[in-house]
Design a protein around this motif. Sequence first.
Motif, PDB file in Angstrom:
ATOM      1  N   GLY A  83       0.804  -1.220   0.000  1.00  0.00           N
ATOM      2  CA  GLY A  83       0.000   0.000   0.000  1.00  0.00           C
ATOM      3  C   GLY A  83       0.834   1.265   0.000  1.00  0.00           C
ATOM      4  N   THR A  84       1.964   1.249   0.733  1.00  0.00           N
ATOM      5  CA  THR A  84       2.793   2.451   0.825  1.00  0.00           C
ATOM      6  C   THR A  84       3.572   2.685  -0.460  1.00  0.00           C
ATOM      7  N   THR A  85       4.001   1.625  -1.109  1.00  0.00           N
ATOM      8  CA  THR A  85       4.671   1.792  -2.402  1.00  0.00           C
ATOM      9  C   THR A  85       3.724   2.453  -3.395  1.00  0.00           C
ATOM     10  N   ASN A  86       2.477   2.020  -3.398  1.00  0.00           N
ATOM     11  CA  ASN A  86       1.471   2.649  -4.256  1.00  0.00           C
ATOM     12  C   ASN A  86       1.262   4.109  -3.862  1.00  0.00           C
ATOM     13  N   LEU A  87       1.285   4.388  -2.573  1.00  0.00           N
ATOM     14  CA  LEU A  87       1.108   5.755  -2.075  1.00  0.00           C
ATOM     15  C   LEU A  87       2.177   6.688  -2.639  1.00  0.00           C
ATOM     16  N   PHE A  88       3.430   6.263  -2.620  1.00  0.00           N
ATOM     17  CA  PHE A  88       4.528   7.118  -3.067  1.00  0.00           C
ATOM     18  C   PHE A  88       4.783   7.029  -4.574  1.00  0.00           C
ATOM     19  N   ARG A  89       4.133   6.084  -5.248  1.00  0.00           N
ATOM     20  CA  ARG A  89       4.301   5.999  -6.700  1.00  0.00           C
ATOM     21  C   ARG A  89       3.443   7.045  -7.421  1.00  0.00           C
ATOM     22  N   PHE A  90       2.358   7.465  -6.805  1.00  0.00           N
ATOM     23  CA  PHE A  90       1.459   8.433  -7.430  1.00  0.00           C
ATOM     24  C   PHE A  90       2.181   9.717  -7.852  1.00  0.00           C
ATOM     25  N   PRO A  91       2.994  10.361  -6.996  1.00  0.00           N
ATOM     26  CA  PRO A  91       3.684  11.584  -7.436  1.00  0.00           C
ATOM     27  C   PRO A  91       4.604  11.358  -8.637  1.00  0.00           C
ATOM     28  N   GLU A  92       5.209  10.187  -8.723  1.00  0.00           N
ATOM     29  CA  GLU A  92       6.074   9.910  -9.869  1.00  0.00           C
ATOM     30  C   GLU A  92       5.263   9.842 -11.152  1.00  0.00           C
ATOM     31  N   PHE A  93       4.094   9.221 -11.094  1.00  0.00           N
ATOM     32  CA  PHE A  93       3.220   9.189 -12.259  1.00  0.00           C
ATOM     33  C   PHE A  93       2.815  10.604 -12.665  1.00  0.00           C
ATOM     34  N   VAL A  94       2.520  11.444 -11.665  1.00  0.00           N
ATOM     35  CA  VAL A  94       2.144  12.837 -11.946  1.00  0.00           C
ATOM     36  C   VAL A  94       3.305  13.573 -12.611  1.00  0.00           C
ATOM     37  N   ALA A  95       4.500  13.362 -12.094  1.00  0.00           N
ATOM     38  CA  ALA A  95       5.674  14.042 -12.646  1.00  0.00           C
ATOM     39  C   ALA A  95       5.917  13.672 -14.097  1.00  0.00           C
ATOM     40  N   LYS A  96       5.604  12.439 -14.468  1.00  0.00           N
ATOM     41  CA  LYS A  96       5.852  11.963 -15.828  1.00  0.00           C
ATOM     42  C   LYS A  96       4.721  12.306 -16.793  1.00  0.00           C
ATOM     43  N   SER A  97       3.588  12.766 -16.280  1.00  0.00           N
ATOM     44  CA  SER A  97       2.451  13.071 -17.149  1.00  0.00           C
ATOM     45  C   SER A  97       2.671  14.377 -17.891  1.00  0.00           C
ATOM     46  N   LYS A  98       1.749  14.712 -18.789  1.00  0.00           N
ATOM     47  CA  LYS A  98       1.901  15.893 -19.631  1.00  0.00           C
ATOM     48  C   LYS A  98       2.040  17.164 -18.786  1.00  0.00           C
ATOM     49  N   ARG A  99       2.792  18.129 -19.314  1.00  0.00           N
ATOM     50  CA  ARG A  99       3.132  19.332 -18.559  1.00  0.00           C
ATOM     51  C   ARG A  99       2.397  20.545 -19.105  1.00  0.00           C
ATOM     52  N   TRP A 100       2.143  21.507 -18.211  1.00  0.00           N
ATOM     53  CA  TRP A 100       1.697  22.847 -18.570  1.00  0.00           C
ATOM     54  C   TRP A 100       2.256  23.784 -17.493  1.00  0.00           C
ATOM     55  N   PRO A 101       2.418  25.085 -17.804  1.00  0.00           N
ATOM     56  CA  PRO A 101       3.139  25.975 -16.876  1.00  0.00           C
ATOM     57  C   PRO A 101       2.612  25.959 -15.448  1.00  0.00           C
ATOM     58  N   GLU A 102       1.284  26.013 -15.258  1.00  0.00           N
ATOM     59  CA  GLU A 102       0.727  26.102 -13.909  1.00  0.00           C
ATOM     60  C   GLU A 102       0.879  24.799 -13.119  1.00  0.00           C
TER      61      GLU A 102
END
Length: 648
Positions: free
Chosen positions: A305-324
Motif C-alpha cells: 500500500g505504501t509503495t502505491n502511495l509514493f508511486r502516485f507523485p512519480e506518475f504525476v511528474a511523468k504526465s503531460k506538462r503545462w506551466p501552472e
Amino acid sequence: MAIVEIPRRQTTLTITPRRAIASSIFSLSNSTSTTISSFSNHLPSLIKPSHTMSESMMDENIENAEAMITKWDVKGSSTFDKFTSLFHENRKEAKEFIKCVKDLRRAMHFLVSQRTGSAKLVRAQNLMKMFMERLEKEFYQILSANREYLDPESVSSRSTRISESFSSTTSNDENDYSSDHEIQRAGEKISEVERLSVLAMSDLRLIADCMISTGYGKECLNIYKLIRKSIVDEGLYCLGIKRYSSSQINKLNPNSLEHQIKAWLSAIKIAVKTLLHGERILCDHVFSSSETIRESCFADIAKEGTTNLFRFPEFVAKSKRWPEKIYLLMDLYEAISDLLPDTESIFSFKSVSSVKFQALSSLQKLGDSVWTILSEFEASIQKNSSRIPVPGGAIHPLTTSVLNYVSSLANYSGVLSDIIPGSTSSTQLPFPESYFESPTANEMPTSAVSVRLAWIILVLLCKLDTKARFYNDIALSYLFLANNLQFVGERVRTTNLKCLLGDDWVAKIDRKVKSHAANYELIAWNNVFSCLPVKSQEQMSPETVRAYFRQFIAALDEVYRKQMSWVVPNGKFRDDIKVSIARKLVPVYREFYSTHIETVKGDRNLEVLVRFSPDNLGNYLSDILHGTAESESSSSSQSSSRASRCLL
C-alpha cells in the motif's frame, strides 16, 4: 492535542472477513505436526534444558498444564461466535495459563535432555498443541475486539506515553507480564481508552512472545498479518488513496489531475505520521522478541500500500506538462520532502527499503519535471512572437503573466532551492552590464533561486524592448517601457521576490523606469516647449506674441489629443508624470504669459488666442494618460527615425 480521525469506509472492501480468518486459524492449527521430531524442530535454539528439574517436578508441570488446558480447551468450537476470551474474563488466570505453557516447555526440554520415554513427550506435545490452538484464538480475539484501541491513529498519537508505560514491564523473560501491577500503575497516568490500548498491546505481546518461544511464531504471524493488513489497506482507501497506473494519470485533464493531487496532499501526512507510524509502533511492540518476524510482518502489512502511495507523485511528474502544473509538482515535492525523515524511520527495515527508494525516486522525478517546466517557460518568453503593440503603451499581457508566475514561484523558494542545481554564478548566466549598471559582485543575486528568477525577468525585459519597437511613435514606445518596468518593480517590491532579488535590484529597476519616463517627456513634449521663446523678457511685437500663443496652443492641442489615447495604468506613476510635465511647462508658460499678456489684451479673439492662464494649464493636463480615447498612435511599423536604444 486533538486526535485526527481516519474516516471509516462505508462501502464493502475486499478484506478477509473474520470467519475466513478464523477458518484459516483452524487450518493452521490442524496442520501443526504432532510428531516428536516436529516438536524438536520447534524447540528454540536459545533455550537450554533445565538440568535442575526433577522428574517429579516435570510430572507436576505436565499435570498442571493438562488441568489448565482441559478447563480452557477450544476443541469442538468451529467459530468465534461463542468464544469467551480468557484474557478478557480472568486476566490473573490468563497469566497462569501462560505460566503453564512455560512450565510445560521446560518439562519437554527436560524429557528431551534425559532421553526418557517418548509417551510422556508425546503427551506433552499434544498438550502444547492444545495450548497453542487456544492462544491462536486468544490472539485473534484481542486483535479483532480491540480494533478501536489498536487502530494506528490511536497507537500513533499515544506512542510516547504508551512506550513509557511499558518501559518498566520488560525487564526479563520471567517477570514480563507476571501481574497487572505495572500496567495498573501506568493506567493512573493515562486515560481509560489509553489504558485499554496498553492492556491489549500487552496481551498481544505476551501471547506472541509465548508462541514464538514455543516454535509457533509462523501461526501467530499469519493471524496478525491477515487482520492488520486489512486495517492498513482500509485506512489508505478511506484517506482517498487509490491505485493508479501511469496511463490513467495521463488521461486526466488538468482539473481532474489537480483534484487528485489535492486529495493526495490531504492524505499523505495522516497516512505517514498516523496510519503507518502507528502500525510500525504496534508491530514493533507485539513482536519485540524477534526482529526477523517484526521486519517480515511489517513488510507484508505495509509495503504494498505504501509503495502505491509514493508511486502516485512519480506518475504525476511523468504526465503531460503545462506551466501552472509546476505549483502542484512543488506541493507534492514539499510534502514528500517534509515527510522523508518519518518515512526513513518507519521503513528502516531492509525488506521495506524499496518504499524509501520509491519516495526518493518520486522526489527526483518531481524535481526534474519542475526544472523542465521552468526551462520551457523561459523558452516560451523568448519565443513570444506577437508583433501587435498594446494600445496606449499599457502593460503587456506577457509582462503580467510572467510577473504573476515568477512572484508565485518566489513563494516556493525553499522547494526551488532543493531543485535548482547548484549555485548558478553570473558567469553561467551573464547579466548585461547595461542593465545592472556595472554591478559589483556584492550587488548580484547570490542564491541559485534568486539568479534563476532574476534571469527569467531579464528575459522578459529583453523581449519588452523588442516589442517597444513596434510602436511608430518613439515617445509612446518609451512610455510603454516605463509602464512595464514600473509594473515589474512594483510586483517585485510587494511580493517575496524582494527578499530574493534585494533592494539594490529594485532600485536599479526604478532608475530605469525614471530614465524611460524622462525620455518619453522629452520626446512627447519637446514641440510644446519649443513653441515658447527661450527669453520671454525680450520686447516683442504684438504679431510675434500672437504667433507664439497660436503655436503653443496648436502644439499643446496636438499632444493633448494624442495622449488622450495613451495610458499609464498605475495612478501614482501617472500623477508623478503629470507633475513632472507641469513643473517643466507651467513656469515657462507663466513667464511668457505674465510678460506679454498685456500686449494682446485688446485683441478681439483673445479667448481663442489665449485659452489658458498659467493656473489652469495644469488642469488641462489632468485628462491625459487615462487611455480614454481610441489609440491613434500604435502601429505595426517601426518609425524610421526611432532613436536607437537598449532596454538592458
